[in-house]
Enzyme design. Structure first.
Site, PDB file in Angstrom:
ATOM      1  N   TYR A   1      35.170  44.630  33.649  1.00 37.37           N
ATOM      2  CA  TYR A   1      36.302  44.402  32.749  1.00 37.37           C
ATOM      3  C   TYR A   1      36.211  45.226  31.466  1.00 37.37           C
ATOM      4  O   TYR A   1      35.213  45.851  31.185  1.00 37.37           O
ATOM      5  CB  TYR A   1      36.533  42.927  32.467  1.00 37.37           C
ATOM      6  CG  TYR A   1      35.463  42.064  31.880  1.00 37.37           C
ATOM      7  CD1 TYR A   1      34.330  42.552  31.271  1.00 37.37           C
ATOM      8  CD2 TYR A   1      35.620  40.669  31.929  1.00 37.37           C
ATOM      9  CE1 TYR A   1      33.388  41.711  30.732  1.00 37.37           C
ATOM     10  CE2 TYR A   1      34.676  39.822  31.388  1.00 37.37           C
ATOM     11  CZ  TYR A   1      33.561  40.340  30.797  1.00 37.37           C
ATOM     12  OH  TYR A   1      32.635  39.495  30.257  1.00 37.37           O
ATOM     13  N   GLU A   2      37.324  45.232  30.748  1.00 37.85           N
ATOM     14  CA  GLU A   2      37.522  46.094  29.569  1.00 37.85           C
ATOM     15  C   GLU A   2      37.407  47.581  29.920  1.00 37.85           C
ATOM     16  O   GLU A   2      36.942  48.388  29.124  1.00 37.85           O
ATOM     17  CB  GLU A   2      36.540  45.736  28.449  1.00 37.85           C
ATOM     18  CG  GLU A   2      36.581  44.297  28.012  1.00 37.85           C
ATOM     19  CD  GLU A   2      37.976  43.787  27.699  1.00 37.85           C
ATOM     20  OE1 GLU A   2      38.848  44.611  27.363  1.00 37.85           O
ATOM     21  OE2 GLU A   2      38.202  42.575  27.817  1.00 37.85           O
ATOM     22  N   GLY A   3      37.854  47.920  31.114  1.00 35.63           N
ATOM     23  CA  GLY A   3      37.738  49.283  31.614  1.00 35.63           C
ATOM     24  C   GLY A   3      36.455  49.415  32.400  1.00 35.63           C
ATOM     25  O   GLY A   3      35.357  49.281  31.841  1.00 35.63           O
TER      26      GLY A   3
END
Length: 593
Positions: A439-441
């Site tokens: 997550y978050e890229g």
């Protein structure tokens, strides 16, 4: 299962001996009182909270998970009480603006606290972590009215925050985003759409949840250029408190591999009232304020899991008796020796220790850069800090979470079969750690961001600011025989970093796939250069005091890093030299099963 203990001695070494944060912080406007006594006092209090309040809820929170009842998410037993105590003790506003009720302490203090909370209970720590990101975005880009309405509540913890980006059909490619924002006569907007994978999307711990939502206006340009950012609260503000319920609802809770104590929600916005932040169509720019903070926070999750997995594995390795040491019995009075005497177990433990302590040094320096960027009076000093942060945010996120997941797996391996069953808690660390690489890229996206936007886009200017720091350190220790074992390989790697960057840049001018093919290996190469720099600096500090156990251990760990972990860079350089062809030669239709 071993009890977590905050590594305060190592934190103090990093902050006070390695970085001398007191000198830097007290020279920044507003931080004149940020001396060692204050820093140590805050960290000691945070350690007690993590050890005594959060850790006991970690396993029970994982087993109980969150549940959805009548549209309301119920968190695991004890989570709400812990959150209320966290707020009452003032932790939610530690480094926030005093104009809105914060304590105004340096961000440098926030990072080790984030590590401790994550080590103790990663799922719980995500709730205040995301709220802080929402605070940062509104503080940076909101109107005065929005700041006065939302920031005091986010700071005192009565309200919490989320960020809502991902949709069922688009994750990384936000240009495909479909959530709509219809202007209303009163200046508000009606927000309609569905967001998925929303961490802390709803819960019972705060009075309100403030969603920051990306959406498109009717006349917006296509792709990411046409995305705006909106505040969409669960309950509409009313006279300093909460008013009527907004048209925001939880569609479902995700059933997931780990972080089960955190509510990962499908969020439905059915004509919900929203308020535009800043200018229209600049939502991605504004959201990056929150995303960059979140990416650093995720890097700290990698570090936090790394540390707690190491502590548990170390305790087990000291107690578990299996076989005899190869040279002679280490515990002749016992039927077998503790497994910590075996070389392969020590390899695993030292890998975990080296990545944890290297990550702690790196992340603490990044925190200090954030304070310099925010407060330094010299514009050039602020710009240098901002450039280094921009370059290294993807490294912090990806390198530290990759290392954290490896450490969790190594910790499980130390336990053997006992690590694979639930009662020891090691398998939870593996499950919890895995999301941080996604997550978050995803870490692959971080690698593309690094090589494309942060290095090649400015012809390596930001990279050279960092490699210059490494070069100056090596130059300062040139001719120091005691440091040669660190300086020689570090200088060689620093030089190779510049050379391989130039080669990738030249190759990608002919074929853009070259940068994409190199990205992941390139990020890991830079990660090792960063950690190698910090381990050399820590070795330099430890050499004169190596007769003391703490510094002797630090020096031995530095030598392990250079002997057993840094050589990975030779493999990375070889892979980078092979270019894109081995990846792209196979035609799509030839991928068969």
């Amino acid at each position: 299962m071993a009890n977590y203990r905050a590594p305060l001695r190592d934190m103090q070494f990093v902050l006070h001996e390695l970085l001398d944060v007191e000198t830097t912080l007290t020279g920044l406007p507003g931080y004149q009182d940020a001396n060692r006594e204050l820093i140590d006092s805050v960290l000691e209090s945070a350690a007690r909270f993590a050890e005594e309040v959060l850790q006991p809820l970690n396993r029970s929170g994982d087993e109980e998970g969150c549940r959805l009842e009548n549209g309301q998410v119920i968190t695991p037993q004890g989570f709400k009480d812990a959150y209320q105590r966290f707020c009452a003790d003032g932790w939610t506003g530690l480094d926030c603006d005093p104009d809105y009720g914060g304590q105004g302490l340096p961000k440098t203090l926030g990072f080790p606290i984030s590590e401790m909370n994550t080590s103790a209970n990663m799922a719980w720590a995500m709730y205040p972590g995301l709220s802080h990101g929402a605070y940062a975005a509104i503080h940076a880009h909101g109107s005065d009215e929005q700041k006065n309405t939302y920031l005091p509540h986010l700071i005192n913890g009565n309200w919490s925050g989320t960020m809502c980006l991902t949709e069922p059909h688009c994750g990384t490619d936000l240009g495909l985003l479909k959530t709509r924002a219809e202007p209303q006569a009163d200046g508000s907007y009606q927000i309609s759409g569905t967001k998925i994978f929303i961490s802390s999307g709803d819960h019972d711990m705060s009075d309100n949840v403030v969603h920051l939502v990306l959406a498109r206006l009717p006349d917006a340009p296509k792709d990411v250029k046409g995305i705006s950012l909106f505040i969409v609260p669960k309950f509409l503000p009313n006279g300093g408190g909460v008013g009527e319920r907004n048209a925001v609802s939880v569609g479902s809770l995700e059933h997931k591999m780990g972080i089960k104590g955190n509510a990962t929600c499908v969020m439905n916005f059915d004509g919900a009232t929203g308020f535009l932040i800043g200018e229209a169509n600049r939502g991605m720019q504004y959201m990056f304020t929150m995303m960059n903070a979140a990416r650093l926070g995720v890097g700290m999750q990698g570090l936090g899991i790394n540390e707690v997995a190491f502590q548990a594995a170390l305790a087990y390795a000291r107690d578990r008796l299996q076989m005899r040491a190869m040279n002679m019995p280490a515990a002749p009075d016992k039927p077998a020796d503790p497994i910590i005497v075996h070389p392969d177990v020590r390899r695993m433990l030292l890998t975990m220790k080296a990545y944890a302590e290297g990550g702690r040094a790196f992340s603490s320096w990044l925190a200090l850069l954030l304070d310099v960027e925010d407060r330094a009076e010299d514009p050039a000093q602020r710009q240098d800090a901002a450039d280094l942060m921009a370059l290294l945010i993807p490294v912090a996120k990806a390198f530290m979470t990759d290392n954290g997941f490896e450490a969790a797996n190594l910790g499980l391996q130390v336990f053997g079969g006992h690590g694979y069953i639930r009662e020891w808690g090691m398998e939870q660390f593996v499950r919890d750690a895995r999301i941080a690489q996604i997550y978050e890229g995803t870490n692959g996206i971080q690698a593309l961001d690094l090589i494309g936007r942060k290095v090649l886009l400015d012809q390596g200017q930001k990279l050279r600011k960092f490699t210059k720091l490494v070069h100056k350190f090596c130059e300062a220790h040139e001719g120091d025989a005691a440091m040669a074992e660190f300086i020689t390989p570090l200088a060689q790697l620093n030089k190779a970093m510049g050379e391989v960057t130039l080669k990738i840049g030249m190759a990608s001018m002919q074929n853009r796939d070259e940068a994409g093919a190199a990205a992941t290996d390139y990020l890991r190469l830079l990660g090792h250069l960063v950690f190698g720099w910090f381990w050399a600096r820590m070795a330099a500090l430890s050499l004169p005091k190596s007769h003391e156990p703490f510094y002797g251990a630090k020096l031995a760990t530095a030598r392990f890093y250079y002997a057993k972990l840094l050589p990975e860079t030779q493999m990375l350089l070889a892979r980078l030299a092979s270019g894109a062809k081995p990846l792209m030669a196979l035609e799509d239709e030839h991928f068969q099963f």
